[in-house]
Scaffold this active site. Structure first.
Site, PDB file in Angstrom:
ATOM      1  N   GLU A  24      -6.198 -12.220   7.993  1.00 33.37           N
ATOM      2  CA  GLU A  24      -6.073 -12.159   6.412  1.00 33.37           C
ATOM      3  C   GLU A  24      -4.944 -13.197   6.271  1.00 33.37           C
ATOM      4  O   GLU A  24      -3.986 -12.865   5.570  1.00 33.37           O
ATOM      5  CB  GLU A  24      -5.604 -10.742   6.047  1.00 33.37           C
ATOM      6  N   ARG A  38       0.994  -1.309   0.066  1.00 34.14           N
ATOM      7  CA  ARG A  38       0.106  -0.055  -0.050  1.00 34.14           C
ATOM      8  C   ARG A  38       0.833   1.281   0.161  1.00 34.14           C
ATOM      9  O   ARG A  38       0.411   2.358   0.487  1.00 34.14           O
ATOM     10  CB  ARG A  38      -1.012   0.116   1.084  1.00 34.14           C
ATOM     11  N   ASP A  70     -12.156  -0.820   7.637  1.00 35.54           N
ATOM     12  CA  ASP A  70     -10.632  -0.789   7.334  1.00 35.54           C
ATOM     13  C   ASP A  70     -10.119   0.358   6.602  1.00 35.54           C
ATOM     14  O   ASP A  70     -10.213   0.470   5.069  1.00 35.54           O
ATOM     15  CB  ASP A  70     -10.379  -1.865   6.034  1.00 35.54           C
ATOM     16  N   GLU A  93      -4.680   3.277  15.411  1.00 29.50           N
ATOM     17  CA  GLU A  93      -4.051   3.105  14.013  1.00 29.50           C
ATOM     18  C   GLU A  93      -4.775   3.957  13.046  1.00 29.50           C
ATOM     19  O   GLU A  93      -5.820   3.615  12.656  1.00 29.50           O
ATOM     20  CB  GLU A  93      -3.883   1.665  13.920  1.00 29.50           C
ATOM     21  N   GLU A 129      -4.627   4.213   0.897  1.00 31.46           N
ATOM     22  CA  GLU A 129      -4.852   2.890   0.077  1.00 31.46           C
ATOM     23  C   GLU A 129      -6.222   3.161  -0.454  1.00 31.46           C
ATOM     24  O   GLU A 129      -6.458   2.651  -1.563  1.00 31.46           O
ATOM     25  CB  GLU A 129      -4.951   1.949   1.245  1.00 31.46           C
TER      26      GLU A 129
END
Ligand code: BDP
Length: 726
Positions: free
Chosen positions: A308, A185, A382, A404, A410
Site C-alpha cells: 500500500e 481505523r 483484509d 494478526e 474497520e
C-alpha cells in the site's frame, strides 16, 4: 492505583438499579459483593493479604489485590508482611516470599514457566492459606488478576488447585496511532498517547491501560501506526518511547515500535535504503544501538514494507527476507524481535490479491533470521467480516508465523455496531490447515506446536482511543478482553469468554448473563449477513469503509474496487478462485483445495469467495442464489432487531448510562443494517434482473439515492481522501 480507577463506582439507587457508569473501569470493577452469604464465605477464607517483596511488579500486585479485595469484600484487609494467622491470601515467588518457598511447590511451579502461576489452598505449620505462586513477579501479577476475577465472577475458592501458563509467547496490541493523535481505523476518539507531553507528563490513563492489559495477560504493545512515520526514530521521540517502556515494564508489557523502511533516507540523509548497502546496514546498526540506549528492553520493531505504498526492499529488487534480516541483525544484539508483516499486495500484479502474499513469502520459507516472526492477517484479503483462513498458515513450516487480528471494527460497523468477535477469531484458530494431515489447526501453527517453533506471537489491531469508555461501544471492550484471553489460551470457548466478560463488566445475575451472552454470540453472524453474506467481501464504501459501496469501480487500483471482489454479472455472482479462475484454492492443502474448489462441497459461508455462482443455482435451503442472498440480508437485519428486543428486557440489570448508550447504538446498527441490505440487494438486482422475493421488506430509497450518499470526516480515515465539498 490511578485516580481514574475509582472514579465511576456504583451505588444502588433507590429504584434498585445500579448507578450510572461510564465504562472507564472496563472489567476491573471491584464493587462490593451484594450477596452477603457469598461475601462472608470469601471473608472467612481471606482475612489478610500477604505479598512480601518490594519489586515494582509485586507492589502493583499488592496494590491491585488490596484495592480489589477491599472493594469486593467491603472491608480493608490487613496487608501483612508475614503470615501470622490462618485465612491469609499469600502471593509471591519462592524468592520473594518465605511462605511460598515453604509450601514446596517446586515441581508444580516448574511446569508453569516464566509467566504462568498456580492458585491453590494449603496448610503449613498449622496455618491455612490461599496462595498465588509463580516463578516470576509478573506471573504473580497475572495470578493476582485471575484470583480477583474468581471473586468478581463469584466462583468458589475453597478448593482451588489450578496452574496455567500462556500458550503464546508475545501477546501484543497493535495501535495504529499517529503521532498527531489521530488513529488509522480508530473509532473511539483520539490516541490515548499524548506524545506532545511525553516524557514529562505521564497521563494516569497509561497505568490503567497497562493494568487492563496485564489483567488479561497481554505482554506487548506496539505504540504507533504500521504506516510508520520516520519521526518515531528521532531522538526526541525515543525519549518519549523510553518513558513508556519504563512505565509499562513492571506490568510485564513490552513496547514495540513501527519503523519505516526508508528511514535511512529520511533521517540519515542517505540516498538509498537498500538493505545490501553497507552504509544502510551501518545506519540501522547505529540507530538500533541508539534506540536501545534509551530503551534497553524494547520488545523490537514491527515493519510493513512494500505494501500500500510503503517503502520496502522491493524498491531495491531485494526480497522481504533480505530486508527483514538486515533489521533483525541489528536487533539481535539487543535481544529484539522483528515482526515483519505479510500484508502485501501489489496492484501491478495481474494475480488475484488473495494469492499474492503466499506467492511472495512461501519461497522465502527458512530464509529469515531466528528473531524474525512473520505477522499474517487471519485472512488473505483484509479483516473482512468473514474470510477463510490465510493460506500462509500451514505453508511456511520453517518460519514462525504470528496471527494478526483486528479488534477495531474497520469492516464491521466501526464502534456503533455490536459485534463480538471471539467467534471470528476462534473460527480462524480452529480451522484445520491439513498441513501435516488432519489435526493441523491454525492455532497449532501459531502456538509453535505444529512445527516446533519457540518464537510465537499473536497481535491485534487495537480498538482503543481516548473515549471515556476506551473502545467507543460498551460491548467493544469484549473484543479487547477476548483477544487477551485467547492469546493466553486459545482453547477457551467464545461462550465462556463472553460469559466471563459480562459478569465482570455488567452483572452476575444469570438472567442477564444468559440473555446478553446470546446477543453476543449471534452478533458477528448478524454483521456477516447484513454486510457480506455467503462469502462476499470488500463491498464497503471506498477509503473510509463506512457503509455499503458494492458499486465502487472507479479507483485507480483495481484491487481497491468492490467490483473486483464480487464480479456480479448477468450470469451470477462471486469470485472464481477455482482452477477455472484464479486458482487460489490450490494454495490450500488437500482436502481443503478440493473442498473449496468444488461448487457442491464448498461451505456456503465461503461460496462466493471461491466461486462465481449462477443466480439460479440452488443452495442447501432450496432457495436459488438470488433468493438466498435476499434472505440472508433480511436475516441480518432481523438479528439486529432480536438484539434490540433482548437488550430492552435487560434494563433492570444494567445502569442507566450504559443501558441507554447500548440501546441508542443498537438503533444506529438497525438503521445501518437496513442501509446495507437495501443498497446491496438493489445493486445486485441490476445484474440478477429478478424480483425481490415476496415477504421481504421493501427498500426505503432508490439505488441511485444510496449511491449518491457521501460521508465526510468518517473517523479513522487517517489518510486524506479526496472528496468533493459541494
Ligand atoms: C487495511 C487498512 C489500512 C491499513 C492496512 C494494514 O485499511 O488502513 O494500513 O490494512 O494492515 O485494513 O496495514
Amino acid at each position: 492505583m490511578s485516580l481514574y480507577a475509582s472514579a465511576s463506582g456504583t451505588k444502588p439507587d433507590p429504584t434498585g438499579r445500579p448507578a450510572s457508569e461510564d465504562g472507564y473501569r472496563l472489567w476491573l470493577r471491584y464493587d462490593r459483593i451484594p450477596e452477603e452469604a457469598q461475601r462472608q464465605r470469601y471473608l472467612a477464607q481471606i482475612g489478610a493479604l500477604v505479598v512480601s517483596g518490594d519489586s515494582p511488579t509485586l507492589a502493583i500486585a499488592r496494590a491491585e489485590l488490596a484495592q480489589g479485595l477491599s472493594g469486593l469484600l467491603g472491608v480493608a484487609l490487613p496487608v501483612e508482611p508475614e503470615v501470622t494467622h490462618g485465612g491469609a491470601l499469600v502471593a509471591g515467588t519462592p524468592r520473594s516470599s518465605v511462605w511460598i518457598a515453604a509450601l514446596g511447590l517446586g515441581d508444580r511451579l516448574a511446569v508453569v514457566g516464566d509467566e504462568g502461576y498456580l492458585l491453590g489452598t494449603a496448610a503449613h505449620g498449622g496455618l491455612a492459606c490461599t496462595y498465588i505462586a509463580a516463578n516470576t513477579d509478573v506471573g504473580v501479577l497475572y495470578g493476582a488478576f485471575h484470583f480477583l476475577r474468581l471473586l468478581q465472577t463469584r466462583q468458589p475458592i475453597h478448593a482451588l488447585a489450578l496452574g496455567t501458563q500462556p500458550r503464546i509467547g508475545l501477546r501484543v496490541l497493535n495501535h495504529w496511532d499517529n503521532l498527531d493523535r489521530t488513529i488509522e481505523r480508530g473509532y473511539a476518539g483520539f490516541s490515548v498517547w499524548d506524545w506532545h507531553k511525553l516524557p514529562d507528563y505521564i497521563d494516569p490513563r497509561y497505568r490503567d491501560y497497562a493494568r487492563a492489559c496485564a489483567s488479561i495477560g497481554l505482554n506487548g504493545t506496539l505504540l504507533n501506526n504500521t504506516n510508520a512515520s520516520a519521526h518515531m526514530l528521532m531522538e526526541q521521540y525515543l525519549v518519549k518511547v523510553a518513558a513508556m517502556v519504563d512505565l509499562f515494564r513492571p506490568y510485564g508489557l513490552k513496547v514495540f515500535i513501527s519503523v519505516r523502511f526508508s528511514s535511512p533516507i529520511e533521517l540519515g540523509a542517505l540516498d538509498t535504503a537498500d538493505p545490501a548497502d553497507p552504509a544502510v546496514r551501518a545506519w540501522w546498526k547505529a540507530k538500533v544501538d541508539e534506540v536501545y540506549r534509551h530503551a534497553p528492553d524494547l520488545g523490537g520493531f514491527v515493519v510493513k514494507a512494500d505494501s500500500e505504498g510503503q517503502p520496502g526492499p522491493h524498491d531495491y529488487h531485494r526480497t522481504h527476507a533480505e530486508g527483514a534480516n538486515m533489521l533483525a541483525d541489528a536487533l539481535a544484539d539487543h535481544g529484539g524481535v522483528l515482526m515483519w508483516r505479510a500484508f502485501v499486495y501489489d496492484h501491478r500484479s495481474a494475480d488475484d490479491r488473495h494469492k499474492q502474499a503466499y506467492l511472495e513469502f512461501t519461497p522465502l520459507d527458512g530464509q529469515f533470521r531466528p528473531n524474525v516472526i512473520l505477522q499474517v492477517k487471519n485472512g488473505a484479503i483484509d479483516f473482512q467480516p468473514r474470510e477463510p483462513f490465510h493460506p500462509l498458515f500451514g505453508a511456511m513450516p520453517r518460519t514462525p508465523l504470528a496471527m494478526e487480528f483486528q479488534l477495531t471494527q474497520e469492516y464491521l460497523g466501526c464502534a456503533t455496531h455490536l459485534a463480538y468477535l471471539a467467534p471470528m477469531y476462534k473460527e480462524c484458530l480452529d480451522s484445520d490447515t491439513y498441513a501435516h494431515g488432519p489435526g493441523s489447526p491454525v492455532s497449532g501453527v501459531i502456538d509453535g506446536t505444529l512445527d516446533g517453533h519457540t518464537l510465537t506471537a499473536m497481535a491485534a489491531v487495537a480498538n482503543i482511543g481516548d473515549d471515556r469508555n476506551w473502545c467507543g461501544h460498551p460491548f467493544a471492550q469484549s473484543n479487547w478482553y477476548a483477544f487477551g484471553r485467547l492469546c493466553w489460551d486459545h482453547t477457551l470457548t467464545s461462550e465462556a469468554i463472553a460469559e466471563e466478560w459480562l459478569r465482570l463488566t455488567f452483572s452476575n445475575d444469570p438472567r442477564f448473563v444468559e440473555a446478553a451472552r446470546g446477543m453476543m454470540m449471534a452478533s458477528r453472524e448478524a454483521v456477516v449477513n447484513y454486510m457480506t453474506p455467503l462469502g462476499l467481501h470488500h463491498l464497503m464504501a471506498r477509503g473510509h469503509h463506512y457503509g455499503p459501496g458494492p458499486w465502487v469501480a472507479d479507483s485507480w487500483r483495481a484491487d481497491w474496487n468492490s467490483v473486483y471482489y464480487h464480479r456480479a454479472d448477468a450470469h451470477g455472482l462471486g469470485f472464481d478462485r477455482t482452477a477455472s479462475g484464479s486458482n487460489a484454492v490450490a494454495q490450500y492443502h488437500p482436502p481443503l483445495s478440493e473442498r473449496f474448489g468444488s461448487l457442491d462441497e464448498c461451505p456456503e459461508e465461503f461460496l462466493l469467495w471461491f466461486h462465481h455462482v449462477a443466480w439460479d443455482h440452488r443452495l442447501a435451503s432450496g432457495r436459488t442464489l438470488w433468493e438466498e442472498l435476499c434472505h440472508r440480508y433480511q436475516v441480518g437485519v432481523d438479528a439486529v432487531r432480536v438484539m434490540q428486543r433482548t437488550w430492552d428486557t435487560l434494563e433492570e440489570f444494567v445502569d442507566p448510562a450504559r443501558f441507554e448508550h447500548v440501546q441508542a447504538l443498537l438503533r444506529i446498527q438497525e438503521k445501518e443494517a437496513r442501509w446495507w441490505r437495501d443498497a446491496c440487494v438493489l445493486y445486485f438486482q441490476t445484474f440478477a434482473r429478478r424480483p425481490v422475493p415476496a415477504g421481504y421488506e421493501p427498500a426505503e430509497k432508490t439505488l441511485a439515492e444510496y449511491m449518491a450518499l457521501q460521508h465526510y470526516f468518517v473517523p479513522g480515515t487517517a489518510r486524506p481522501i479526496a472528496q468533493p465539498l459541494e
